[in-house]
Design a protein around this motif. Sequence first.
Motif, PDB file in Angstrom:
ATOM      1  N   UNK A 140      -1.915   8.208   5.534  1.00  0.00           N
ATOM      2  CA  UNK A 140      -2.389   9.087   4.455  1.00  0.00           C
ATOM      3  C   UNK A 140      -2.806   8.288   3.238  1.00  0.00           C
ATOM      4  N   UNK A 141      -2.019   7.254   2.921  1.00  0.00           N
ATOM      5  CA  UNK A 141      -2.327   6.424   1.761  1.00  0.00           C
ATOM      6  C   UNK A 141      -3.702   5.785   1.880  1.00  0.00           C
ATOM      7  N   UNK A 142      -4.015   5.223   3.053  1.00  0.00           N
ATOM      8  CA  UNK A 142      -5.304   4.553   3.228  1.00  0.00           C
ATOM      9  C   UNK A 142      -6.456   5.545   3.256  1.00  0.00           C
ATOM     10  N   UNK A 143      -6.158   6.780   3.730  1.00  0.00           N
ATOM     11  CA  UNK A 143      -7.187   7.812   3.665  1.00  0.00           C
ATOM     12  C   UNK A 143      -7.546   8.129   2.220  1.00  0.00           C
ATOM     13  N   UNK A 164      -0.349   5.015  -6.988  1.00  0.00           N
ATOM     14  CA  UNK A 164       0.562   6.057  -6.502  1.00  0.00           C
ATOM     15  C   UNK A 164       1.132   5.678  -5.136  1.00  0.00           C
ATOM     16  N   UNK A 165       0.256   5.178  -4.273  1.00  0.00           N
ATOM     17  CA  UNK A 165       0.702   4.778  -2.948  1.00  0.00           C
ATOM     18  C   UNK A 165       1.687   3.629  -2.987  1.00  0.00           C
ATOM     19  N   UNK A 166       1.395   2.633  -3.851  1.00  0.00           N
ATOM     20  CA  UNK A 166       2.305   1.495  -3.972  1.00  0.00           C
ATOM     21  C   UNK A 166       3.675   1.935  -4.507  1.00  0.00           C
ATOM     22  N   UNK A 167       3.635   2.850  -5.470  1.00  0.00           N
ATOM     23  CA  UNK A 167       4.892   3.349  -6.047  1.00  0.00           C
ATOM     24  C   UNK A 167       5.695   4.094  -4.982  1.00  0.00           C
TER      25      UNK A 167
END
Length: 299
Positions: free
Chosen positions: A7-10, A276-279
């Motif tokens: 989902x993050x990469x999307x 946001x994804x990294x967090x």
Amino acid sequence: MDVSRRTFFKIAGVAGAAGIAGQPAKAEAASLAAGHSPAVLVDATRCIGCRGCEAACAEANGLPGPADAGGEAVFEARRKTSPGAYTVVNRYAHAQAEGGYRFVKTQCMHCADPACASACLAKALEKTAAGPVVYHPDRCLGCRYCMVACQFDVPKFEFEKAAPFVSKCSFCAERQAQGQPPACASVCPTGALQFGQRGELLEEARTRIYQNPGTYVRHIYGEHEAGGTNWLYISDVPFDQLGFRTDLGPTSPPELTRTALAAVPVVLTLWPPLLMGLYTWSQRLKGASRQGGQEASHD
């Protein structure tokens, strides 16, 4: 919020695509500068300072008639364009010139990639597909960024009016749309102003220069300056002695900033979901680490 790697990469991919799609499109400068646009060739050796172009411009645009029409006093000080005069003719004394003087017409240069239009936040100034740079007063915010951006000091603000606008030469866009030449070029009695296609006028300018060795300066002003302009000049007097800016490179100001500005939408759209994804990922790792520690303590 639980975000998987998929989902993050999307999210990141969509954001990146949006950023790329939001990059400013390049102006049609390449095709215009190549010769596919209307232009005027100004031959300073042929201008006699009659100022007929000023009168024709004033009539075509509903402006007051030229100041001191027919008088010599108007040439005593260098004039600039103004809200009441979209074009002006100045006189320069020079021993090299026949008669000791050279006359130069000044107006909007109608750049192939205009800095004024690039700086305008409201798109009140627009480089049209037909070539002229036109002004839309209904869009103008009055910020005057165009005045700061223009390297030729052309746009002028109507400070004396209660509801002021910016004013400048429109290259007689409406006349051109009807198949007519600009008003100034249509009345020049000596052929100092020649209207036509830019590519053809560049060839004409080169022909005059090479067929008259020792007469013309071997340079066509406007061919490359600031990315190219649709007003071109040839002269027998060096351009820096006729009030022209000679410190302008071949790259247009918008081109110099376009790459940096194109990165803005990418940063605004890509970085938030990336962070946001990294967090989220770091929080999950912390949670997994704590859970592992608790299980070890129980053992």
